[in-house]
Write an enzyme that holds these catalytic residues in place. Structure first.
Site, PDB file in Angstrom:
ATOM      1  CB  SER A  92      -0.882  -0.165   1.227  1.00  0.00           C
ATOM      2  OG  SER A  92      -1.203   1.010   1.792  1.00  0.00           O
ATOM      3  CD  GLU A 125       1.461   7.056 -11.393  1.00  0.00           C
ATOM      4  OE1 GLU A 125       2.672   7.269 -11.632  1.00  0.00           O
ATOM      5  OE2 GLU A 125       0.954   5.929 -11.388  1.00  0.00           O
ATOM      6  CE  LYS A 127      -3.937   6.078  -3.129  1.00  0.00           C
ATOM      7  NZ  LYS A 127      -5.215   5.431  -2.992  1.00  0.00           N
ATOM      8  CG  ASP A 129     -11.519   5.955  -5.014  1.00  0.00           C
ATOM      9  OD1 ASP A 129     -11.058   4.959  -4.428  1.00  0.00           O
ATOM     10  OD2 ASP A 129     -12.369   6.708  -4.517  1.00  0.00           O
ATOM     11  CE1 TYR A 245      -0.860   0.743  -9.212  1.00  0.00           C
ATOM     12  CE2 TYR A 245      -2.831   1.687 -10.193  1.00  0.00           C
ATOM     13  CZ  TYR A 245      -2.229   0.895  -9.227  1.00  0.00           C
ATOM     14  OH  TYR A 245      -2.993   0.252  -8.308  1.00  0.00           O
ATOM     15  CE  LYS A 333      -5.557   8.425   0.148  1.00  0.00           C
ATOM     16  NZ  LYS A 333      -6.635   8.084   1.002  1.00  0.00           N
ATOM     17  CB  CYS A 438     -42.151  21.297  20.323  1.00  0.00           C
ATOM     18  SG  CYS A 438     -41.846  19.594  19.843  1.00  0.00           S
ATOM     19  CB  CYS A 441     -45.547  17.996  21.788  1.00  0.00           C
ATOM     20  SG  CYS A 441     -44.390  19.088  22.625  1.00  0.00           S
ATOM     21  CB  CYS A 456     -39.443  20.457  22.746  1.00  0.00           C
ATOM     22  SG  CYS A 456     -40.977  19.807  23.404  1.00  0.00           S
ATOM     23  CB  CYS A 462     -42.460  16.310  23.628  1.00  0.00           C
ATOM     24  SG  CYS A 462     -41.928  16.374  21.904  1.00  0.00           S
TER      25      CYS A 462
END
Ligand code: IVH
Length: 717
Positions: A92, A125, A127, A129, A245, A333, A438, A441, A456, A462
């Site tokens: 990775s 270049e 990346k 996804d 790549y 990123k 509210c 209620c 409220c 309520c």
């Protein structure tokens, strides 16, 4: 919450716990992403978890776990495909977020090589996804294709790879053994068409009474789901593409440089990304990053950053790898994703504590690969363009229904409305008027001074608050009743015969059902077994620890940790109830005792005492308690402890342990740790810099010792 604690201030114990927590979260995220093709958290959140894990490991190298996420790539292959072991592991990339991270990366490589950073050329270049794939060619023929899997072993997807037009079956003039690596992806247009097709088919399926198929969340999931099909004909029907790549096993070198090697792959017939550049300096690479960023929206496929690679392959060889990432490459990123869409409506949701939360209903839009149709608007000030202190945000622009708004998704699961484009505001858009009653209620919705939130005042009358409170009551860290979740709460709340309007009603459910003509087991969606299971699960929870019960009540400001502190302090429910009733003068001894508990502040104490003093709430709590068997808080094992039963206060700087450690240790030994000195204090432990607390202790004649004195006192206990 633990994940908010800065890495610098973690104790060793906390760090070990945090590493365990992160290992669990990252493993779950890996499985969701790689094995199930259904990510549960955003890439930004995932990166943040990995970064925090790495930071903690850097500070406490000896705590690094055997299953450390830093040493792992992806997840184990899913069942169903044969496995292929990669001759050269598929690794990775480390991540960079800021320009500075990239400069540091080159500086580190230069230092490692004993070179000047200026002498290190890079390729830059996009990346892509998608998901990575390794293609093995022997004597020019494709022999197998494998996914990355866990980096060492992947899945054999050869039959599927052969259906991808971008992947040549035969190569001419290639080395005898050549493993080509690259990314399988789906273009935006193909992704949209695929999902449209599923939606159209679903109409037929629904018409036939069949179950509809889910559409794909984003092109990456669509690509992964399409490649990892057990039936290659399904893959063939899905328009997948491939960019080459990198390479793995090789019988002879492709070239002397990364750039030339990629060109060679292009000559063999692979698609190589046209935005691949050779950059002589870091600055050139960074400016190419910005160039790619401006083109991102119009590329027609998803990319999530830019990859830089040291160009000279002899230098790549010398640099080699750290455990899972090369020292010669890094991924820069892109920041969190934004998108613009129309705000169609603003709804108000009423929460458990009565908070009115405005929710933006949006024209659905894809943000960072996820379709978003709701976003938070936080509170009324936010809608008006002000922060909690009254200062302008977004240049003071308010947000109106009909506006063209910017939606932002970062580490959060809940997207936010971040900005508004006034030039696109419809003529007839009117300022949003936040309700003062509210919507659920009709009770007054009041904003107390200093509170950003309007609430409220209906309390348990309520219905929205009552339902949310009940959902909290049955949630995992509260009563955790099997088969009684949010969905069932909503169903029972409005049920004329089996109404669950407050927690006590849960525990009378079986008995009430027994008296009804139509039994639960005879209702739609229920049967003998499921009704019996539910009653048994409820019965199982009649016995409940004090701390859990207190947390389950869902009293504002009284969270899980505080509930346990309070339970430990008072021991049993009866003692607590007497004390909390007596504290309603907000000043006497009972009140003082409550606020002296370390971790209980005046705001929390007021909320707790206020709830018990409110007649409706109190009736509801009493009715619940009458149904339960409350387990007293476990007393710490304090036999032989010299400080058992003492009330101890720590003040000043502790040099041999953190405050949290000192407190935990003292509590384990049966002492109560208080935050302030009073006549009830038995012992003050004062480190350097102790001020008013030491003075007060002297005035009250409280015994005072220093940190060493404390350690000597508890030594051996
Ligand atoms: S180079 C040893 N180049 O990103 C490193 N990877 O986060 C080999 N990816 O596993 C990878 N575009 O799936 C490289 N232009 C690119 C890439 C790229 C996408 C993916 C790949 C890799 C992951 C690392």
């Amino acid at each position: 919450m633990a994940d908010k604690t800065p890495v610098d201030s973690l104790t060793e114990d906390q760090a070990a716990q945090e590493l365990a927590r992160l290992a669990g979260l990252i493993a779950a995220a890996n499985t969701a992403y790689h094995t199930q093709d259904a990510p549960e958290i955003s890439d930004a959140e995932y990166d943040a978890l990995k970064r925090r894990n790495a930071e903690i490991e850097a500070r406490f190298p000896h705590l690094k776990r055997a299953d450390s996420p830093s040493d792992q790539v992806g997840a184990a292959p899913a069942d169903g495909f044969a496995k292929i072991r990669h001759v050269v592991p598929m690794l990775s990339l480390g991540n960079a977020f800021e320009d500075e991270d990239v400069t540091d990366f080159v500086a580190r490589a230069a230092k490692y090589l004993g070179m000047d950073a200026a002498g290190i050329a890079l390729t830059a270049e996009p990346k892509i996804d998608g998901l990575s794939l390794s293609l093995r060619y022997e004597n020019g023929a494709l022999v197998h294709a494998a996914t990355r899997g866990d980096g060492t072993t992947g899945e054999n997807v050869t039959a599927n790879a052969r259906t991808i037009a971008d992947i040549p079956q035969v190569l001419t003039d290639a080395p005898e053994v050549l493993e080509v690596r690259g990314e399988v992806y789906m273009s935006h247009a193909d992704f949209d068409a695929l999902n449209d097709g599923i939606t159209a088919q679903n109409e037929d399926l629904l018409a036939q009474g069949k179950k509809p198929r889910a559409t794909f969340a984003n092109p990456r999931n669509a690509a992964a789901g399409s490649l990892r099909q057990l039936d290659p004909d399904i893959t063939r029907a899905r328009p997948l593409r491939f960019f080459a790549y990198a390479w793995g096993d090789l019988s002879s070198p492709l070239a002397d440089t990364q750039y030339e090697a990629i060109q060679a792959l292009g000559r063999f017939g692979f698609s190589i990304n046209p935005l691949t550049r050779l950059c002589a300096t870091v600055d050139e690479a960074l400016s190419h990053y910005r160039e790619i960023e401006t083109q991102r929206a119009t590329l027609g496929y998803d990319i999530d950053g830019v990859v830089y690679k040291v160009n000279r392959l002899d230098l790549q060889d010398r640099l080699g790898f750290r455990s899972t990432t090369p020292r010669w490459a890094i991924a820069h990123k892109f920041p969190a994703e934004l998108a613009w869409t129309t705000l169609e409506a603003i709804d108000i949701q009423v929460g458990r504590t009565g908070a009115l939360s405005p929710v933006a209903r949006l024209k659905p839009v894809t943000v960072g690969g996820v379709v978003v149709s709701n976003a938070t608007l936080h509170n009324e000030d936010y809608i008006q363009g002000r922060d909690s202190k009254g200062a302008e945000i977004r240049g003071g622009k308010d947000i109106r229904v009909g506006d063209w708004v910017q939606v932002y998704r970062a580490g959060d699961v809940i997207p936010k409305v971040a900005d508004v484009d006034l030039s696109k505001r419809p003529q007839d858009a009117v300022p949003y008027v936040f309700p003062t009653v509210c919507p659920e209620c009709g009770s007054d919705a009041v904003r107390e001074e200093g509170d950003a939130v309007r609430r409220c005042m209906g309390g348990i009358i309520c219905p929205a608050q009552a339902v949310e409170k009940l959902k909290h009551f049955v949630s995992r860290k509260a009563f955790d009743i099997d088969g009684l979740g949010a969905k069932q709460i909503e169903m029972f709340y409005d049920d004329p015969d089996l109404a669950i309007r407050e927690p006590a009603d849960i525990f009378t459910l079986a008995q009430r059902d027994g008296q009804n003509l139509t039994k639960l087991k005879n209702r739609k969606g229920w049967g003998d077994q499921s009704a019996a299971n539910l009653f048994a699960a409820i019965e199982d929870r009649r016995k409940i620890p004090f701390g859990r019960l207190l947390f389950a009540l869902g009293i504002r400001h009284v969270g899980e940790a505080a509930s346990n502190l309070i339970a430990n302090h008072y021991g049993d429910w009866a003692t607590f109830e007497t004390a909390i009733t007596a504290a309603s003068d907000f000043e006497g001894e009972a009140w003082q005792e409550l606020v002296s508990i370390d971790g209980v502040g005046a705001v929390m104490a007021r909320s707790l005492v206020g709830t018990f003093a409110q007649p409706d709430e109190r009736r509801s709590i009493d009715a619940l308690v009458a149904e339960l068997d409350i387990e007293a808080a476990e007393k710490p094992d304090t036999i032989g402890s010299p400080v058992a039963g003492m009330t101890v206060v720590f003040t000043g700087t502790l040099e041999k342990m953190t405050r949290a450690e000192a407190k935990a240790r003292a509590e384990k030994l049966g002492a109560k740790v208080a935050g302030s000195v009073s006549a009830k204090t038995d012992l003050l432990v004062a480190g350097p810099g102790a001020g008013s607390k030491a003075k007060k202790a002297a005035e009250l004649g409280v015994r005072t010792i220093d940190e060493d004195g404390w350690l000597a006192l508890i030594d051996g206990a």
